[in-house]
Design an enzyme around this catalytic site. Structure first.
Site, short mmCIF file in Angstrom:
data_model
loop_
_atom_site.label_atom_id
_atom_site.label_comp_id
_atom_site.label_asym_id
_atom_site.label_seq_id
_atom_site.Cartn_x
_atom_site.Cartn_y
_atom_site.Cartn_z
N TYR A 228 19.61 5.42 -13.96
CA TYR A 228 18.17 5.63 -14.00
C TYR A 228 17.44 4.58 -13.19
O TYR A 228 18.03 3.57 -12.77
CB TYR A 228 17.67 5.65 -15.45
N ARG B 150 18.54 0.84 -4.86
CA ARG B 150 19.40 0.49 -6.00
C ARG B 150 19.97 1.76 -6.63
O ARG B 150 21.12 1.79 -7.06
CB ARG B 150 18.65 -0.34 -7.03
N ARG C 231 33.08 19.78 -22.82
CA ARG C 231 33.21 18.33 -22.88
C ARG C 231 34.62 17.94 -22.44
O ARG C 231 35.59 18.51 -22.93
CB ARG C 231 32.95 17.85 -24.31
N LYS D 18 22.80 0.45 -12.90
CA LYS D 18 21.72 0.73 -13.86
C LYS D 18 22.02 2.02 -14.62
O LYS D 18 21.43 3.07 -14.35
CB LYS D 18 20.38 0.79 -13.13
N GLU E 245 20.65 -12.16 -19.18
CA GLU E 245 19.32 -11.60 -18.87
C GLU E 245 18.69 -11.11 -20.17
O GLU E 245 19.30 -11.19 -21.24
CB GLU E 245 19.45 -10.46 -17.86
N1 PLP Z 1 17.82 -6.40 -16.40
C1 PLP Z 1 17.96 -5.32 -17.18
C2 PLP Z 1 19.10 -5.26 -18.14
C3 PLP Z 1 17.06 -4.24 -17.09
O1 PLP Z 1 17.21 -3.16 -17.87
C4 PLP Z 1 15.98 -4.34 -16.17
C5 PLP Z 1 15.01 -3.25 -16.04
O2 PLP Z 1 15.07 -2.24 -16.70
C6 PLP Z 1 15.85 -5.51 -15.40
C7 PLP Z 1 16.80 -6.51 -15.54
C8 PLP Z 1 14.73 -5.67 -14.42
O3 PLP Z 1 14.92 -4.87 -13.29
P1 PLP Z 1 13.69 -4.34 -12.43
O4 PLP Z 1 12.92 -5.55 -12.01
O5 PLP Z 1 14.32 -3.65 -11.30
O6 PLP Z 1 12.89 -3.46 -13.33
#
Ligand code: PLP
Length: 286
Positions: free
Chosen positions: A33, A52, A101, A150, A182
């Site tokens: 996403y 990305r 599935r 992501k 993070e």
């Molecule tokens: N880290 C994680 C785990 C995230 O889910 C996100 C955004 O959803 C970010 C960092 C920040 O990324 P961005 O600046 O691209 O939104």
């Protein structure tokens, strides 16, 4: 106003939009996403998000369903149809819906599922939280090893937010081998003097699009940037702390695990970076 969403080539009222129960995103979190912010009815850093997205798809060997130009068109169409001034566009692409599935990936010709919808957030740029700063707690990082992709595997980050809420905080910073990776949905930073410290890019964190922009603006403003890991203790003793993400921009952090950071109020570096980020993003929005 009923929200208009996009599903597999169609613009539909949200209650008419449907995805198969066999969709790999639903059954296996087999999807990726992006969240792109909208300010003044325009998209912030669309190019970064599109790049990305392409990388996430490629790492998972999910077919890229359309060119960036077509994706941009859908984003713009949804902004227009839903009259979004400030808010976000959520985009999700999954490996699609085979007829059953199965752990094995579906046949090549299975079309990826493409869903986009808008989230209207008036006052996004003028957020009250940014004036107060947020509180975070630390939690162990027990996610998988490819956080640079992501994916929609957001159960643990979601649980992290609930743990934060239960502790009277706003968010959680995840810690692995003693160092902060993070936030649950954002990148984490501390400030010491004129130096901004944030974890280096690797498979351990998402390569934030906001992170890239903020670090660029920081360097342009003659601030020092150190890309390295830091501990919760170091963060608690820092002058400032903050997070970045597409939906929060730059958000000051004023408390970590109950310990006040700096003066316990948003600091000058975070405030300045937020200002620059919003100003520059508005200028470059498309
Ligand atoms: N880290 C994680 C785990 C995230 O889910 C996100 C955004 O959803 C970010 C960092 C920040 O990324 P961005 O600046 O691209 O939104």
């Amino acid at each position: 106003m009923t929200r208009t969403v996009y599903v597999n080539g169609e613009y539909l009222p949200e209650h008419e939009a449907k995805v198969s129960i066999f969709d790999r995103g639903f059954l296996m979190a087999d999807g990726v996403y992006e969240v792109t912010s909208v300010l003044g009815g325009k998209l912030i850093d669309f190019e970064g998000h599109a790049k990305r997205l392409a990388r996430s798809l490629s790492e998972l060997e999910i077919r890229k369903p359309m060119e960036d130009e077509a994706l941009l068109e859908i984003h713009r169409e949804l902004v227009a149809r839903n009259d979004i001034d400030e808010g976000m566009i959520y985009l999700q692409i999954t490996r699609g819906a085979p007829n059953d599935r199965d752990f094995v990936f579906p046949p090549e010709e299975t079309a990826p599922t493409v869903v986009l919808f808008t989230q209207s957030k008036p006052g996004l740029a003028d957020s009250p939280a940014a004036k107060e700063g947020i509180k975070v707690i630390s939690i162990p990082d027990i996610r998988w090893g490819r956080r640079d992709i992501k994916t929609v595997q957001l159960l643990y980050p979601s649980m992290g937010k609930m743990m934060a809420r239960a502790a009277g905080a706003d968010d959680a910073w995840m810690v692995e081998e003693g160092a902060v990776t993070e936030g649950t949905s954002n990148n984490a930073y501390i400030v010491k003097g004129n130096t901004i410290i944030t974890r280096q890019l690797s498979h351990e964190i998402l390569h934030g699009i906001t992170r890239a922009a903020v670090l660029r603006f920081a360097r342009e403003a003659q601030m020092q940037v150190e890309e390295r890991a830091f501990t919760i203790e170091e963060a608690q003793q820092a002058d400032e702390a903050f997070i970045t993400s597409a939906s929060t921009f730059v958000m000051p952090v004023v408390e970590i695990d109950g310990a006040q950071v700096g003066q316990g109020a948003p600091g000058p570096v975070a405030n300045r970076l937020r200002e620059i980020y919003i100003e520059e993003s508005r200028k470059a929005a498309i």
